[in-house]
Scaffold this active site. Structure first.
Site, PDB file in Angstrom:
ATOM      1  N   ASP A 179       0.830  -1.153  -0.029  1.00 19.96           N
ATOM      2  CA  ASP A 179      -0.038   0.184   0.125  1.00 19.96           C
ATOM      3  C   ASP A 179       0.905   1.289   0.104  1.00 19.96           C
ATOM      4  O   ASP A 179       1.913   1.264   0.652  1.00 19.96           O
ATOM      5  CB  ASP A 179      -0.805   0.104   1.257  1.00 19.96           C
ATOM      6  CG  ASP A 179      -1.985  -1.012   1.237  1.00 19.96           C
ATOM      7  OD1 ASP A 179      -2.146  -1.613   0.309  1.00 19.96           O
ATOM      8  OD2 ASP A 179      -2.412  -1.252   2.487  1.00 19.96           O
ATOM      9  N   ARG A 180       0.244   2.400  -0.475  1.00 21.22           N
ATOM     10  CA  ARG A 180       1.294   3.658  -0.462  1.00 21.22           C
ATOM     11  C   ARG A 180       1.791   3.962   0.628  1.00 21.22           C
ATOM     12  O   ARG A 180       2.932   4.300   0.741  1.00 21.22           O
ATOM     13  CB  ARG A 180       0.242   4.472  -0.866  1.00 21.22           C
ATOM     14  CG  ARG A 180       0.723   6.086  -1.161  1.00 21.22           C
ATOM     15  CD  ARG A 180      -0.419   7.081  -1.555  1.00 21.22           C
ATOM     16  NE  ARG A 180       0.226   8.554  -1.489  1.00 21.22           N
ATOM     17  CZ  ARG A 180       1.193   9.106  -2.475  1.00 21.22           C
ATOM     18  NH1 ARG A 180       1.512   8.335  -3.474  1.00 21.22           N
ATOM     19  NH2 ARG A 180       1.553  10.227  -2.167  1.00 21.22           N
TER      20      ARG A 180
END
Length: 308
Positions: free
Chosen positions: A145-146
């Site tokens: 995830d970012r």
């Protein structure tokens, strides 16, 4: 089944070499044994690849003799449409002709999205491949995830990506994470097995739901502590499946959302992202079958919470 990999200066096509081990086996059967996918064979046939035996081009119906040298030249890969060539810092932990292992900072997307079209890991890898004259697009094997930091793996070729996908499905790629969560977990060790699916009211959010996909996370307590009187637990997690937001959803589901994870009920008082880091990545090399293990230290923002 011995094989080698060759890249000549004038020909940037990804090339594998194998030695035939059986008399009379059709080339097609040998290619299936060497895990060359049907999709790859189609690309080789129509998009500028080459199959040769002892230096002579042959088709898949060719009967092999023991000791024959088979060479597979894959067609050059085009950059995927969704990617932009950009240049930026990459923290490379390991690299060879097949794999790239990176240590990703928080606040950087693995692949571009509508909200964050630029400065993704994939865009920077495109720029890096261009500089290195590697005729490949980006094949993400393990995505983060970012706002999750730590180790991620990229395959340098579609065939390597295919092999790594098979390895993941058979449990030969192992990832472990560390996280800081709200509250004190009671059990020192637990397995969370609960299916995860998309929440109907959101494009991004996931939840535990009966019709979701099977998801399995193992949790080990490393340390229970408190910050300004608020109980927290530092945990290590092993993923057995790779569902979107799996750790974040599972920890929220058991009542211990990640610190900083506003989407799933965490507080951002101490950190401006979910406190989650991929600390270890183990895999079997897709070409040599050697075992590799990589590790990464926690980033400063998580370390600071533990040092308070």
């Amino acid at each position: 089944m011995s094989h080698s990999l060759q890249m000549s200066n004038s020909d940037t096509r990804f090339t594998l070499q194998f030695q035939a081990k059986k008399d009379g086996q059709l080339l097609r059967e040998a290619l299936a044994q060497w895990q060359i996918s049907k999709r790859a064979l189609t690309a080789i046939k129509f998009d500028g690849g080459l199959l040769s035996v002892n230096g002579i081009e042959q088709n898949v119906r060719y009967p092999l003799h023991m000791g024959d040298q088979v060479e597979i030249k894959f067609p050059p890969e085009e950059k995927s449409d969704g990617l932009t060539i950009e240049y930026g810092a990459l923290s490379i932990i390991y690299e060879d002709e097949a794999l790239l292992v990176l240590d990703k900072p928080a606040h950087q997307s693995t692949i571009p999205s509508r909200e964050h079209p630029s400065k993704s890991v994939a865009n920077f890898v495109c720029g890096y491949f261009e500089q290195q004259r590697i005729a490949s697009t980006v094949h993400v094997v393990t995505r983060l995830d970012r706002d999750t930091s730590g180790l991620l793996c990229i395959a340098k070729h579609a065939h390597i990506h295919h092999l790594m996908g098979l390895a993941q499905r058979s449990g030969n790629v192992s990832r472990e994470y560390e996280a800081i969560v709200h509250g004190h977990l009671i059990e020192d060790r637990q397995s969370i097995i609960a299916p995860i699916g998309r929440k109907e009211s959101s494009i991004i959010e996931r939840e535990v739901r009966e019709d979701g996909q099977f998801a399995h996370t193992d949790v080990t307590v490393l340390q229970r502590f408190a910050v300004q009187g608020e109980p927290m637990t530092h945990i290590r997690l092993k993923l057995h499946t790779g569902r979107t937001h799996q750790i974040r959803v599972h920890m929220a589901y058991v009542g211990h959302p990640l610190i900083g994870d506003e989407l799933y009920g965490g507080s951002r008082n101490l950190i401006d992202r979910q406190a989650l880091h991929c600390v270890s990545l183990s895999l079997q090399h897709p070409l040599t079958n050697e075992k590799y293990s990589f590790t990464s230290m926690l980033k400063d923002d998580m370390q600071q919470i533990l040092n308070i």
